[in-house]
Design an enzyme around this catalytic site. Structure first.
Site, mmCIF file in Angstrom:
data_model
loop_
_atom_site.group_PDB
_atom_site.id
_atom_site.type_symbol
_atom_site.label_atom_id
_atom_site.label_comp_id
_atom_site.label_asym_id
_atom_site.label_seq_id
_atom_site.Cartn_x
_atom_site.Cartn_y
_atom_site.Cartn_z
ATOM 1 N N SER A 18 -10.206 -0.501 6.795
ATOM 2 C CA SER A 18 -9.554 -0.270 5.593
ATOM 3 C C SER A 18 -8.894 -1.415 5.034
ATOM 4 O O SER A 18 -8.387 -1.520 3.799
ATOM 5 C CB SER A 18 -8.445 0.770 5.572
ATOM 6 O OG SER A 18 -9.261 2.007 5.436
ATOM 7 N N LYS A 42 0.740 -1.246 0.117
ATOM 8 C CA LYS A 42 0.141 0.118 -0.100
ATOM 9 C C LYS A 42 0.846 1.262 -0.068
ATOM 10 O O LYS A 42 1.963 1.005 0.685
ATOM 11 C CB LYS A 42 -1.005 -0.176 1.370
ATOM 12 C CG LYS A 42 -2.051 1.004 1.157
ATOM 13 C CD LYS A 42 -2.946 1.135 2.381
ATOM 14 C CE LYS A 42 -3.925 1.915 2.276
ATOM 15 N NZ LYS A 42 -4.977 1.741 3.702
ATOM 16 N N SER A 86 -9.838 1.913 2.600
ATOM 17 C CA SER A 86 -9.147 2.625 1.719
ATOM 18 C C SER A 86 -7.934 1.721 1.225
ATOM 19 O O SER A 86 -7.437 2.250 -0.088
ATOM 20 C CB SER A 86 -8.396 3.805 2.657
ATOM 21 O OG SER A 86 -7.331 3.112 3.745
#
Lengths: 95, 484
Positions: free
Chosen positions: B179, B80, B155
């Site tokens: 997330s 990420k 997210s």
């Protein structure tokens, strides 16, 4: 109304955000709506409740004061938008 | 099956037997990325040195630079884009960091380097992890691989989509209010948020420091345990990481859940939950019962206050954490006539709409005169939410809920209604407030073939408990039967 345009301008200044007029208007309505939703917390009596600032309670986390590898001045400055010799450069602070 | 579609533990077996090389896997992943990435947009940055990394891996194993016991060596992993990597651009999905190249590795990156993974690239995400759909990224949205026009969740939408689209074998995400678990649910993969303090946050771009936790995405529960083994452990550079031994999580994968006590919170099966989601989760619960688990109804009475609590705690912490982006030390700068003018313009230009909204809300909640009414009040309610779990975990081993109230929603559907977007985290945020671990595993598909996720929550530091139940269920679901 909890939030009016004046409050938005006051908060934006604290947060150092130069908002546009359009943003000020849309945030006024949106923040008001969100805070009204958050007001549901007032239905709970929390007068005798201790706050939880951290989910896993840890106290006084110390480590030995030893010198360890760290960034060189050169690497720390490498990403600066503006620099002058060994300094970060910013607009004039003192008039 | 192509190599990029296999799980890490299957690939490791082939690598160990020398049936394949890391280069073979890398080439399969590259081929898939070339074919599908334009439709998915899982990545912000794709590294051009994957093959070079693969070429070096055998030498690193021989020379001892890579742990010989590692089950991850030679396996391509996506990261990420809010996890810092030395010399690799790390943007957190924001314009304000569009040019930021960290001078150091996050602890989890050091650990993965030591484990010998191949880094594929940095995945797309909501700006600073502010969102539930990956639509607030400055680099454009990610598309759910299950269906065109749907969000992957967020997210960590890019990390979930990369694994779901076979563009990565494993990936790392971060979970502040769901997330990892919510995008795992919406994309049909496995995603885990470990206990707060289990994995070091050093090098993770901070959002809500008392809530953030890094965790794994994978194709199956076994891979989740393998990656969790590599990530976990105390780190002196993160004073909130907890110094306690890390078990071998793969040992928890026993298939036997006879006598395990599962709590079903009545507050999570509310009106507004999608009927197909409800049906799939109930079917999974029935299956676990048939496998020998004992299922009891429980109550988490403060559940309805979790979203309100979270959006004060998380935004307050975020507004403080984001104060560092000032156009001075690194990142984007917009010139101004004075330093304050420069700050204001840099931040107005560098942050997107949702980031500004959250900074405003958090600043308000912390401002003079409102601290007690909002920030302190929310942290007191946080205590009540935490105590709900403590009481229940005295009686049950794990809690089962849907991960998300709905399957993947349409792109644009909730973007302009922040409150509606915030409510999509309704089932995941309590775990962050309480600091407990949770996993999302696939438990079915809607009639439109959209994935549905089952959430399993556990006691503090009992990742083994949730992995055990997840693995037992997966033995049924991986054969394409989502229920017995």
């Amino acid at each position: 109304m909890k939030i009016d345009k004046k409050t938005v301008e006051y908060i934006a200044n604290l947060a150092r955000l130069a908002l546009t007029e359009k943003e000020k208007e849309s945030f006024t309505g949106q923040l008001d709506k969100i805070l009204n939703y958050i007001d549901k917390l007032n239905a709970l009596d929390t007068s005798n409740i201790e706050p939880t600032f951290h989910a896993v309670p840890l106290k006084n986390v110390f480590r030995d004061d030893e010198v360890k590898p760290s960034l060189t001045q050169e690497r720390a400055l490498a990403m600066a938008p503006e620099k002058d010799r060994n300094y970060f450069k910013v607009p004039r602070i003192i008039e | 099956m192509e190599l990029n579609e296999l799980a890490c533990h299957e690939l490791h077996e082939k690598l160990a037997k020398k049936e394949i090389t890391s280069m073979d896997i890398v080439k399969a992943v590259e081929k898939q990325i070339a074919a599908t990435e334009k439709n998915i947009h899982a990545y912000i940055t794709i590294f051009d040195d994957m093959e070079e990394q693969a070429r070096k891996i055998v030498d690193k194993l021989t020379s001892g630079q890579v742990d010989k016991e590692s089950l991850l060596w030679g396996i391509p992993v996506a990261i990420k884009d809010n996890i810092c990597m030395d010399g690799r651009r790390t943007t957190a999905g924001s314009k304000i960091l569009h040019n930021f190249i960290p001078p150091y590795d996050a602890t989890v990156i050091e650990k993965l380097k030591n484990a010998g993974v191949i880094f594929i690239g940095k995945t797309n995400m909501d700006e600073f992890a502010f969102g539930s759909s990956t639509e607030t990224s400055n680099f454009g949205p990610t598309i759910n691989p299950s269906r065109e026009g749907r969000v992957p969740g967020g997210s960590s939408g890019g990390s979930a989509a990369a694994v779901a689209a076979d563009e990565a074998i494993l990936s790392l995400g971060s979970d502040t209010g769901g997330s990892i678990r919510q995008p795992a649910s919406l994309c049909g993969v496995v995603g885990m948020k470990p206990t707060y303090g289990r994995v070091s946050r050093y090098g993770l771009i901070a959002f809500g420091s008392s809530l953030d936790q890094i965790g794994p995405f994978s194709r199956d529960v076994t891979d989740c345990a393998i990656l969790l083994n590599a990530l976990s452990g105390y780190d002196s550079r993160d004073s909130t990481s907890v110094n306690r031994p890390v078990p071998d999580y793969t040992k928890a994968l026993t298939k036997n859940i006879r006598g395990v006590k599962i709590g079903i919170p009545k507050e999570y099966f509310i009106e507004g939950i999608n009927a197909e989601v409800k049906k799939a989760v109930e079917r999974a619960i029935e299956t676990l019962k048939k496998l020998g688990a004992e299922v009891v109804e429980i109550s988490l009475p403060h559940t309805e206050y979790a979203v309100a609590t979270y959006y004060i705690v998380a935004t307050a912490e975020a507004s403080s954490n984001l104060a560092r982006y000032d156009g001075v030390k690194y990142g984007h700068r917009k010139e101004g006539t004075s330093i304050v003018d420069m700050y204001g313009k840099t931040r107005a230009d560098g942050f997107g709409k949702e980031a500004k909204r959250r900074i405003m809300l958090g600043t308000y909640a912390l401002s003079a005169g409102y601290y007690d009414a909002y920030y302190l009040k929310a942290n007191k309610v946080r205590t009540l939410i935490r105590q709900d779990f403590e009481k229940v975990f005295a009686k049950v081993d794990v809690i089962i809920t849907p991960t998300s109230p709905t399957p993947a929603f349409k792109i644009g559907e909730k973007l302009d209604d922040p409150l509606k977007m915030y409510l999509s985290d309704i089932f995941t945020i309590s775990a962050n407030l309480a600091g407990i671990p949770g996993i999302s595993i696939p438990c079915g598909l809607t009639k439109n073939d959209l994935p549905i996720g089952l959430q399993i929550l556990g006691k503090h530091f009992d990742e083994e408990g949730i992995l055990r139940v997840a693995y037992a269920y997966e033995q049924i679901s991986k054969r394409g039967f989502y229920g017995l």
